[in-house]
Design an enzyme around this catalytic site. Structure first.
Site, PDB file in Angstrom:
ATOM      1  N   ASP A   8      37.501  44.691  40.570  1.00 11.76           N
ATOM      2  CA  ASP A   8      38.956  44.204  39.954  1.00 11.76           C
ATOM      3  C   ASP A   8      39.513  45.592  39.237  1.00 11.76           C
ATOM      4  OD1 ASP A   8      37.739  41.737  40.007  1.00 11.76           O
ATOM      5  OD2 ASP A   8      37.918  41.334  37.911  1.00 11.76           O
ATOM      6  N   ASP A 130      41.897  28.528  41.452  1.00  8.45           N
ATOM      7  CA  ASP A 130      41.650  28.911  40.228  1.00  8.45           C
ATOM      8  C   ASP A 130      41.387  27.548  39.210  1.00  8.45           C
ATOM      9  OD1 ASP A 130      41.341  31.690  40.910  1.00  8.45           O
ATOM     10  OD2 ASP A 130      43.187  32.201  39.911  1.00  8.45           O
TER      11      ASP A 130
END
Length: 239
Positions: A8, A130
């Site tokens: 990330d 998500d």
């Protein structure tokens, strides 16, 4: 079952967020390409990258870092975060990325999904769904929609999508184990390649996910905190 170590990126650094909270950040490395090299050295066959700044800004932010990673490792790479236009996709693929992950845009505009699948092919496009308790979250997780995650996946399937990254954000970065129940529902009810993400904390979690027949698992924090040794895990689950 393929294992995807996650990198990330925020402000050019390799970080982890807890539950997608942008103010709750831990920096693991100032040079993400070194981390990618480390994962490749430990047997990674694919690497998962998220441009966190991009996800929030709605456009690509950390392309230089992504390019550096692509040039450093020889394994394929998938990238998500802030990819919202055909130009964004072209640009990412031109950097040498193997496939891109589209999130928010898919929820807002299914027609766009149809268009990009016909332009680039289903092997280049992954849809990121998500969810929080089975409902779809959008815009860098800042909003929860009234969309059921499985319904959205089925709609994507109709449009030609073959692979989905399914993240349960109530679990992400918390090391509490993945949401097996919702992930299994995704696998069983859609028949798509489901890559599970969020909450993976141990080899036992990987066993559980392997049992429900996900096609892959994204592993983040558990690798950085050495709760899972990538080399062992790859040997066990990828053979």
């Amino acid at each position: 079952m393929r294992l995807y170590p996650a990198i990330d990126i925020r402000n050019g650094q390799c970080v982890r967020l807890r539950q997608g909270q942008f103010h709750d950040v831990e920096v693991y490395s100032h040079v993400p390409a070194n981390i990618a090299m480390q994962w490749e050295g430990q047997g990674a066959s694919y690497i998962h990258i998220v441009d966190l700044d991009g996800a929030l800004a709605g456009h690509s932010v950390n392309d230089e870092v992504i390019k550096e990673i692509v040039q450093t490792v020889s394994v394929p790479i998938q990238v998500g975060g802030g990819i919202r236009t055909i130009q964004d996709i072209e640009h990412k693929l031109n950097l040498g990325v193997n496939r891109v992950i589209i999130g928010t845009k898919a929820v807002e505009n299914p027609q766009f999904v149809k268009e990009i699948i016909s332009t680039f092919g289903a092997d280049k496009i992954v849809i990121g769904i998500d969810a929080k308790n089975g409902m779809v979250a959008i815009e860098g997780w800042e909003k929860v929609s009234n969309y059921n995650a499985v319904s959205l996946a089925l709609e994507m399937k109709e449009l030609g999508v073959s692979t989905i990254v399914y993240t349960d954000i109530s679990k992400d970065g918390m090391l509490q184990g993945p949401n097996i129940e919702h992930t299994k529902e995704m696998v069983d009810l859609t028949g798509l390649n489901i890559i599970a993400s969020g909450g993976v904390s141990s080899m036992k979690d990987l066993e559980e996910l392997d049992k429900i027949k996900v096609s892959g698992v994204i592993i983040g924090k558990a690798l950085y905190e050495r709760r899972i040794e990538l080399e062992n895990a790859t040997r066990l689950f990828e053979q």
